[in-house]
Structure formats: structure tokens, C-alpha cells
Motif scaffolding. Structure first.
Motif, PDB file in Angstrom:
ATOM      1  N   GLY A  57      76.542  -4.296  -3.175  1.00 23.33           N
ATOM      2  CA  GLY A  57      76.150  -3.866  -4.506  1.00 23.33           C
ATOM      3  C   GLY A  57      76.171  -4.951  -5.565  1.00 23.33           C
ATOM      4  N   GLN A  58      76.370  -6.185  -5.146  1.00 25.89           N
ATOM      5  CA  GLN A  58      76.466  -7.255  -6.126  1.00 25.89           C
ATOM      6  C   GLN A  58      75.415  -8.331  -5.872  1.00 25.89           C
ATOM      7  N   SER A  59      75.360  -9.276  -6.784  1.00 24.69           N
ATOM      8  CA  SER A  59      74.373 -10.341  -6.647  1.00 24.69           C
ATOM      9  C   SER A  59      74.936 -11.492  -5.817  1.00 24.69           C
ATOM     10  N   LEU A  60      74.160 -12.545  -5.735  1.00 25.10           N
ATOM     11  CA  LEU A  60      74.562 -13.683  -4.932  1.00 25.10           C
ATOM     12  C   LEU A  60      75.544 -14.564  -5.693  1.00 25.10           C
ATOM     13  N   THR A  61      76.592 -14.956  -5.014  1.00 23.13           N
ATOM     14  CA  THR A  61      77.584 -15.869  -5.578  1.00 23.13           C
ATOM     15  C   THR A  61      77.624 -17.128  -4.734  1.00 23.13           C
ATOM     16  N   LEU A  62      77.489 -18.262  -5.384  1.00 17.66           N
ATOM     17  CA  LEU A  62      77.503 -19.529  -4.665  1.00 17.66           C
ATOM     18  C   LEU A  62      78.911 -19.838  -4.175  1.00 17.66           C
ATOM     19  N   ILE A  63      79.024 -20.107  -2.871  1.00 16.93           N
ATOM     20  CA  ILE A  63      80.309 -20.479  -2.291  1.00 16.93           C
ATOM     21  C   ILE A  63      80.501 -21.985  -2.397  1.00 16.93           C
ATOM     22  N   ALA A  64      79.498 -22.718  -1.906  1.00 16.21           N
ATOM     23  CA  ALA A  64      79.624 -24.176  -1.868  1.00 16.21           C
ATOM     24  C   ALA A  64      78.276 -24.811  -1.628  1.00 16.21           C
ATOM     25  N   THR A  65      78.217 -26.089  -1.951  1.00 19.29           N
ATOM     26  CA  THR A  65      77.052 -26.915  -1.678  1.00 19.29           C
ATOM     27  C   THR A  65      77.407 -27.858  -0.547  1.00 19.29           C
ATOM     28  N   ALA A  66      76.585 -27.862   0.480  1.00 22.00           N
ATOM     29  CA  ALA A  66      76.848 -28.695   1.662  1.00 22.00           C
ATOM     30  C   ALA A  66      75.982 -29.937   1.598  1.00 22.00           C
ATOM     31  N   ASN A  67      76.628 -31.068   1.512  1.00 21.05           N
ATOM     32  CA  ASN A  67      75.930 -32.340   1.425  1.00 21.05           C
ATOM     33  C   ASN A  67      76.081 -33.088   2.739  1.00 21.05           C
ATOM     34  N   GLN A  68      75.015 -33.681   3.205  1.00 18.77           N
ATOM     35  CA  GLN A  68      75.091 -34.426   4.442  1.00 18.77           C
ATOM     36  C   GLN A  68      75.889 -35.703   4.232  1.00 18.77           C
ATOM     37  N   GLY A  69      76.851 -35.917   5.083  1.00 10.13           N
ATOM     38  CA  GLY A  69      77.604 -37.160   5.017  1.00 10.13           C
ATOM     39  C   GLY A  69      78.781 -37.143   4.064  1.00 10.13           C
ATOM     40  N   SER A  70      79.022 -36.020   3.426  1.00  8.64           N
ATOM     41  CA  SER A  70      80.185 -35.939   2.540  1.00  8.64           C
ATOM     42  C   SER A  70      80.744 -34.527   2.589  1.00  8.64           C
ATOM     43  N   GLU A  71      81.902 -34.366   2.015  1.00  6.20           N
ATOM     44  CA  GLU A  71      82.519 -33.038   2.022  1.00  6.20           C
ATOM     45  C   GLU A  71      81.744 -32.081   1.128  1.00  6.20           C
ATOM     46  N   ALA A  72      81.806 -30.819   1.482  1.00  6.88           N
ATOM     47  CA  ALA A  72      81.138 -29.801   0.684  1.00  6.88           C
ATOM     48  C   ALA A  72      81.816 -29.674  -0.680  1.00  6.88           C
ATOM     49  N   THR A  73      81.033 -29.256  -1.648  1.00  3.71           N
ATOM     50  CA  THR A  73      81.544 -29.012  -2.999  1.00  3.71           C
ATOM     51  C   THR A  73      81.693 -27.518  -3.191  1.00  3.71           C
ATOM     52  N   TYR A  74      82.928 -27.057  -3.422  1.00  2.00           N
ATOM     53  CA  TYR A  74      83.209 -25.632  -3.501  1.00  2.00           C
ATOM     54  C   TYR A  74      83.223 -25.158  -4.958  1.00  2.00           C
ATOM     55  N   GLU A  75      82.759 -23.933  -5.139  1.00  2.00           N
ATOM     56  CA  GLU A  75      82.796 -23.301  -6.451  1.00  2.00           C
ATOM     57  C   GLU A  75      84.167 -22.713  -6.705  1.00  2.00           C
ATOM     58  N   SER A  76      84.404 -22.428  -7.961  1.00  2.00           N
ATOM     59  CA  SER A  76      85.678 -21.848  -8.346  1.00  2.00           C
ATOM     60  C   SER A  76      85.913 -20.542  -7.593  1.00  2.00           C
ATOM     61  N   GLY A  77      87.073 -20.415  -7.028  1.00  2.00           N
ATOM     62  CA  GLY A  77      87.420 -19.207  -6.288  1.00  2.00           C
ATOM     63  C   GLY A  77      87.198 -19.314  -4.795  1.00  2.00           C
ATOM     64  N   PHE A  78      86.647 -20.400  -4.349  1.00  2.05           N
ATOM     65  CA  PHE A  78      86.400 -20.613  -2.918  1.00  2.05           C
ATOM     66  C   PHE A  78      87.068 -21.912  -2.486  1.00  2.05           C
ATOM     67  N   VAL A  79      87.731 -21.878  -1.330  1.00  2.00           N
ATOM     68  CA  VAL A  79      88.457 -23.055  -0.857  1.00  2.00           C
ATOM     69  C   VAL A  79      88.054 -23.406   0.569  1.00  2.00           C
ATOM     70  N   ILE A  80      88.240 -24.671   0.881  1.00  2.00           N
ATOM     71  CA  ILE A  80      87.795 -25.189   2.167  1.00  2.00           C
ATOM     72  C   ILE A  80      88.543 -24.552   3.328  1.00  2.00           C
ATOM     73  N   ASP A  81      89.816 -24.232   3.138  1.00  2.53           N
ATOM     74  CA  ASP A  81      90.583 -23.649   4.241  1.00  2.53           C
ATOM     75  C   ASP A  81      90.030 -22.285   4.651  1.00  2.53           C
ATOM     76  N   LYS A  82      89.496 -21.566   3.697  1.00  2.00           N
ATOM     77  CA  LYS A  82      88.957 -20.232   3.968  1.00  2.00           C
ATOM     78  C   LYS A  82      87.499 -20.306   4.437  1.00  2.00           C
ATOM     79  N   PHE A  83      86.751 -21.226   3.864  1.00  2.00           N
ATOM     80  CA  PHE A  83      85.314 -21.338   4.161  1.00  2.00           C
ATOM     81  C   PHE A  83      84.949 -22.778   4.543  1.00  2.00           C
ATOM     82  N   PRO A  84      85.446 -23.278   5.647  1.00  2.00           N
ATOM     83  CA  PRO A  84      85.073 -24.644   6.035  1.00  2.00           C
ATOM     84  C   PRO A  84      83.585 -24.737   6.346  1.00  2.00           C
ATOM     85  N   ILE A  85      83.001 -25.840   5.920  1.00  2.00           N
ATOM     86  CA  ILE A  85      81.560 -26.061   6.070  1.00  2.00           C
ATOM     87  C   ILE A  85      81.340 -27.373   6.801  1.00  2.00           C
ATOM     88  N   SER A  86      80.379 -27.367   7.699  1.00  2.00           N
ATOM     89  CA  SER A  86      79.974 -28.620   8.333  1.00  2.00           C
ATOM     90  C   SER A  86      78.526 -28.905   8.007  1.00  2.00           C
TER      91      SER A  86
END
Lengths: 114, 116
Positions: free
Chosen positions: B40-69
């Protein structure tokens, strides 16, 4: 805090009606405003607006942006049942790190009755 | 515009487990984005995944919970770790393909996750 607000939240109309969906925004470093249609899971692109006062049209859909008043409208004329969907407004805004990202509104759920 | 293949399309998982969602793009893209859409809600950005560097997480989201490759310019994964029922959502990846911003960002077909 950046925000995008859409209204109404939901709308029920009959086939043939015309609807106007609203999107207002407050963001820093505005780059563009986009409209998407979401029927199942994946949103599909409708329009991108970057300049004020220039209407974009695609069939029965049209949209315009007002960068002074910080809003956009999406019009759908002669609605059909296939127009039933959630319409999402997204603003592409810049961050302090120099990158851009989308900020989505809550969406307007449109239902068109036969 | 780019075409993004996302899988799985849906899954039902037990709480405490993890699920990895994959997105494959048919062209090279600089940035990929991961979104969550709760019921029932809209889209919320979790993170931006950049090639060759660590992902950039939005407020409220952490790497331990949402690891990105992001091992290369056409592929990314999002893992939802140690899941709870509150993680039940649609997860979407997105990218700008072909370098043409005028067609907006393309989305994957989405993953509907239910945690029981």
C-alpha cells in the motif's frame, strides 16, 4: 527533507471520464520530474519533464510541469478500464554527494469502471 | 532503454533466513538502484549500487541488513538478511540504460517477498 506528494490518493471514475492527477514537490537540486504507471510490480515510464510549461503528450495522456509553483499534473482523457493502475510521480533530485536519485510520491490509485 | 531481468519473481521465506535477489541488465550501466515497496505504499530507495565501490545506503537502511553486490556493470544482487515479517514487500531494482535520461529509469519486474 525532500518530499513528493500526490493527490488524490485514490480515484474511481467511469470509462470516458477525464482525470487529473496532481504531484507537488519540495526538493533541493531539482533535475526532472517523471510519471510512471504501475500495474503489477514494475513501474513503466510515461513522461519525463524538465522544463516549465511544455506539455508532453502520448495518446490520451498528457503532462505538464510548473517549476515556479513546484507541481505537475497528469491528465488522462477518455479513460478506459486499462488505465486502472497506480500512477507514481518521481522527482529526480541531487544529493550533497553529487549524485542524483528518485524520490517517489505515494502514488494515486486509479480505478476505471466499465 | 535497458531491459532488466530480476529474479526470483516471488518467494515465501521463513523468518530468520536470508534471500538474495538478482538483477541482470542487458547493457552496461553505471548505477543501479534498489527499492522497497511495502504494501500500500510507494517506492522507497534502499541503496545505490555502484560498480567497483561500496553501495550507498539511504537513511534507515544498513549494509548488515541489506548487503549489496555489484561485481560488474550489468549485474547486482540485494540480500535481505535475517528476515522478519516486516520485510514482506516488493523489491525492485532500477537502472538508467543506454545513457538516455529522457526515457527515465527502467525497473526490473520486481520480487514479491512474503516472510512468515
Amino acid at each position: 527533507e525532500d518530499k513528493v506528494v500526490q493527490s488524490p490518493l485514490s480515484l474511481v471514475v467511469h470509462e470516458g471520464d477525464t482525470v487529473t492527477l496532481n504531484c507537488s514537490y519540495e526538493v533541493t537540486n531539482f533535475r526532472s520530474l517523471l510519471w510512471y504507471k504501475q500495474e503489477k510490480k514494475a513501474p513503466t515510464f510515461l513522461f519525463m519533464l524538465t522544463s516549465s510549461g511544455i506539455e508532453k503528450k502520448s495518446g490520451r495522456l498528457s503532462s505538464i510541469l510548473d517549476k515556479k509553483e513546484l507541481f505537475s499534473i497528469l491528465n488522462i482523457t477518455a479513460t478506459q478500464t486499462g488505465d486502472s493502475a497506480i500512477y507514481l510521480c518521481a522527482v529526480e533530485a541531487g544529493s550533497s554527494s553529487g549524485t542524483y536519485k528518485y524520490i517517489f510520491g505515494t502514488g494515486t490509485r486509479l480505478k476505471v469502471l466499465a | 532503454s535497458a531491459v532488466i531481468s530480476q529474479k526470483p519473481s516471488r518467494d515465501i521465506c521463513q523468518r530468520g533466513t536470508s534471500l538474495t535477489i538478482q538483477c541482470q541488465v542487458d547493457s552496461q550501466v553505471t548505477m543501479m538502484f534498489w527499492y522497497r515497496q511495502q504494501p500500500g505504499q510507494s517506492l522507497t530507495l534502499i541503496a545505490t549500487a555502484n560498480q567497483g565501490s561500496e553501495a550507498t545506503y539511504e537513511s534507515g537502511f544498513v549494509i548488515d541488513k541489506f548487503p549489496i553486490s555489484r561485481p560488474n556493470l550489468t549485474f547486482s544482487t540485494l540480500t535481505v538478511s535475517n528476515m522478519s515479517p516486516e520485510d514482506s514487500s516488493i523489491y525492485l531494482c532500477s537502472a538508467l540504460g543506454g545513457g538516455d535520461r529522457n526515457y527515465g529509469y527502467t525497473f526490473g519486474s520486481g520480487t514479491r517477498l512474503t516472510v512468515v
